[in-house]
Design a protein around this motif. Structure first.
Motif, short mmCIF file in Angstrom:
data_model
loop_
_atom_site.label_atom_id
_atom_site.label_comp_id
_atom_site.label_asym_id
_atom_site.label_seq_id
_atom_site.Cartn_x
_atom_site.Cartn_y
_atom_site.Cartn_z
N SER A 2 -6.88 -52.00 18.03
CA SER A 2 -6.32 -52.81 16.94
C SER A 2 -6.33 -52.03 15.63
N TYR A 3 -7.35 -51.22 15.42
CA TYR A 3 -7.41 -50.38 14.21
C TYR A 3 -6.25 -49.40 14.17
N VAL A 4 -5.97 -48.78 15.31
CA VAL A 4 -4.84 -47.83 15.36
C VAL A 4 -3.53 -48.55 15.07
N ILE A 5 -3.33 -49.73 15.64
CA ILE A 5 -2.09 -50.47 15.44
C ILE A 5 -1.94 -50.88 13.98
N ILE A 6 -2.99 -51.44 13.39
CA ILE A 6 -2.93 -51.90 12.00
C ILE A 6 -2.70 -50.73 11.05
N THR A 7 -3.40 -49.62 11.30
CA THR A 7 -3.23 -48.43 10.45
C THR A 7 -1.80 -47.91 10.53
N TYR A 8 -1.25 -47.88 11.73
CA TYR A 8 0.14 -47.40 11.87
C TYR A 8 1.11 -48.32 11.14
N LEU A 9 0.93 -49.63 11.26
CA LEU A 9 1.84 -50.57 10.61
C LEU A 9 1.78 -50.44 9.09
N ILE A 10 0.59 -50.27 8.56
CA ILE A 10 0.45 -50.17 7.10
C ILE A 10 1.15 -48.93 6.56
N PHE A 11 0.87 -47.78 7.16
CA PHE A 11 1.40 -46.54 6.60
C PHE A 11 2.86 -46.29 7.00
N SER A 12 3.30 -46.87 8.12
CA SER A 12 4.72 -46.76 8.44
C SER A 12 5.55 -47.63 7.50
N ALA A 13 4.97 -48.74 7.02
CA ALA A 13 5.67 -49.59 6.05
C ALA A 13 5.74 -48.92 4.68
N LEU A 14 4.70 -48.22 4.29
CA LEU A 14 4.68 -47.54 2.99
C LEU A 14 5.53 -46.28 2.98
N GLY A 15 5.55 -45.59 4.15
CA GLY A 15 6.31 -44.35 4.22
C GLY A 15 5.58 -43.20 3.54
N ALA A 16 6.28 -42.08 3.41
CA ALA A 16 5.69 -40.88 2.78
C ALA A 16 5.88 -40.96 1.27
N THR A 17 5.06 -41.79 0.63
CA THR A 17 5.14 -41.99 -0.82
C THR A 17 3.80 -41.67 -1.46
N ASP A 18 3.83 -41.61 -2.81
CA ASP A 18 2.57 -41.38 -3.54
C ASP A 18 1.62 -42.55 -3.36
N ALA A 19 2.18 -43.75 -3.26
CA ALA A 19 1.33 -44.93 -3.06
C ALA A 19 0.58 -44.85 -1.73
N ALA A 20 1.27 -44.32 -0.72
CA ALA A 20 0.63 -44.18 0.59
C ALA A 20 -0.52 -43.17 0.53
N SER A 21 -0.31 -42.08 -0.17
CA SER A 21 -1.36 -41.07 -0.31
C SER A 21 -2.55 -41.62 -1.09
N PHE A 22 -2.26 -42.39 -2.13
CA PHE A 22 -3.34 -42.99 -2.93
C PHE A 22 -4.12 -44.01 -2.11
N LEU A 23 -3.37 -44.84 -1.36
CA LEU A 23 -4.01 -45.87 -0.55
C LEU A 23 -4.85 -45.26 0.57
N ALA A 24 -4.39 -44.13 1.13
CA ALA A 24 -5.08 -43.53 2.26
C ALA A 24 -6.52 -43.16 1.91
N THR A 25 -6.72 -42.70 0.66
CA THR A 25 -8.06 -42.30 0.25
C THR A 25 -9.04 -43.46 0.33
N PHE A 26 -8.63 -44.60 -0.24
CA PHE A 26 -9.52 -45.75 -0.23
C PHE A 26 -9.53 -46.45 1.12
N TYR A 27 -8.40 -46.40 1.81
CA TYR A 27 -8.32 -47.09 3.11
C TYR A 27 -9.31 -46.50 4.11
N PHE A 28 -9.29 -45.20 4.26
CA PHE A 28 -10.18 -44.57 5.24
C PHE A 28 -11.64 -44.60 4.78
N LEU A 29 -11.86 -44.65 3.45
CA LEU A 29 -13.23 -44.78 2.94
C LEU A 29 -13.82 -46.12 3.33
N PHE A 30 -13.07 -47.19 3.04
CA PHE A 30 -13.60 -48.53 3.32
C PHE A 30 -13.62 -48.83 4.81
#
Length: 323
Positions: free
Chosen positions: A275-303
């Motif tokens: 479920s973690y893999v599915i949710i992670t894929y859905l979140i970042f596939s929706a954001l795409g390759a953007t600056d927001a995705a890169s910013f979110l990734a830092t906090f997402y994987f931390l938490f």
């Protein structure tokens, strides 16, 4: 910290008396050491080495011994293995049957292995099945399923389930697909998802109907991983993506519910990880390759890393296990 240090600390804090500490220390020093898993591992490795050695002997002495003699010897060994297992087997029961003669379990496993060797030898040398590879797979699959239920053998069940998966793969997928390593072909993925879900359903039904309920783990573990891997492969593809995501989420929920029912850490890990893999894929596939995705990734994987640590420390609560 050894047992003596722990006991002495308990004595110093007046938790236990000196006499009880001495008794516990003597018991720990003189109690028998179990070699159960060591012996089982040696027997399993021995069967694997026996099968490998048999293949090497056949290969190196094929011209000297002769095909008919080799086939006869393998067939005789296989027949003896099945006869020995049947002779020492207990009566069939829907509940778990624990045979006191543990050697019979390994003899049956060796018989299944030598049967595959004999069948493969016949196909290689005499082409008895021709191009009907599905027939060559389904015959041992049926035999292994029968042996698994008649003799209550999880190893034979695993071999039967693997054979069933191979048979369905050959049935729906052209040989060209396999030779080209195109494992994202729709029919192959769909078959894997279907078979995996069916195996999970059989595992669930075996518990509800109390028919070899202890086989449930094997069915759900093999079928669940097969179906989820196929769902993830389909999810990463552009075709029928929503359907694979839906099935994957349903299976993840099934694993978590089954984990609580069976109090199984393995099923809980399967449900959480997939479920973690599915949710992670859905979140970042929706954001795409953007600056927001890169910013979110830092906090997402931390938490989420903190969440993983919390989960590992409190998994008993998720399973409903009382301390």
């Amino acid at each position: 910290m050894n047992i003596q240090t722990i006991l002495q600390a308990f004595v110093n804090k007046s938790i236990i008396p000196e006499e009880q500490a001495t008794f516990i220390a003597n018991y720990e020093q003189t109690k028998p050491f179990s070699l159960h898993w060591e012996v089982r591992s040696i027997l399993y490795v021995g069967i694997v080495l026996f099968g490998s050695g048999l293949g090497v002997i056949i290969y190196e002495n094929i011209d000297t011994i002769g095909h008919q003699v080799i086939i006869t010897l393998i067939a005789a060994l296989t027949a003896w293995c099945f006869f020995y297992t049947y002779k020492h087997a207990l009566p069939y029961s829907n509940a778990e049957v624990k045979n006191p003669k543990k050697l019979a379990d390994y003899i049956l496993l060796m018989g299944c292995t030598t049967f595959l060797i004999m069948e493969g030898y016949l196909q290689f040398q005499y082409n008895v099945f021709g191009t009907r590879y599905g027939l060559a797979i389904i015959i041992p699959t049926i035999i292994f399923f029968f042996c698994a239920y008649r003799f209550d053998h999880r190893g034979a069940l695993s071999m039967a389930v693997t054979g069933l998966a191979s048979w369905l793969g050959l049935t729906v997928a052209p040989l060209a697909i396999l030779s080209e390593n195109d494992f994202t072909e729709d029919k192959l993925l769909g078959t894997a998802v279907f078979l995996g879900c069916m195996l999970c359903a059989v595992g669930w039904a075996s518990v509800k109907k109390e028919i070899k309920a202890h086989f449930s783990f094997t069915y759900i573990f093999i079928g669940g991983n097969l179906a989820m891997i196929a769902c993830l492969a389909g999810m990463f593809d552009d075709k029928s993506q929503f359907g694979y995501i839906l099935v994957g989420c349903a299976l993840a929920a099934f694993f978590i519910l089954r984990a609580r029912s069976a109090q199984s850490l393995v099923f809980l890990l399967m449900g959480v990880v997939y479920s973690y893999v599915i949710i992670t894929y859905l979140i970042f596939s929706a954001l795409g390759a953007t600056d927001a995705a890169s910013f979110l990734a830092t906090f997402y994987f931390l938490f989420t890393s903190i969440g993983v640590i919390y989960f590992l420390l409190n998994f008993k609560k998720f399973l409903g296990i009382k301390k």
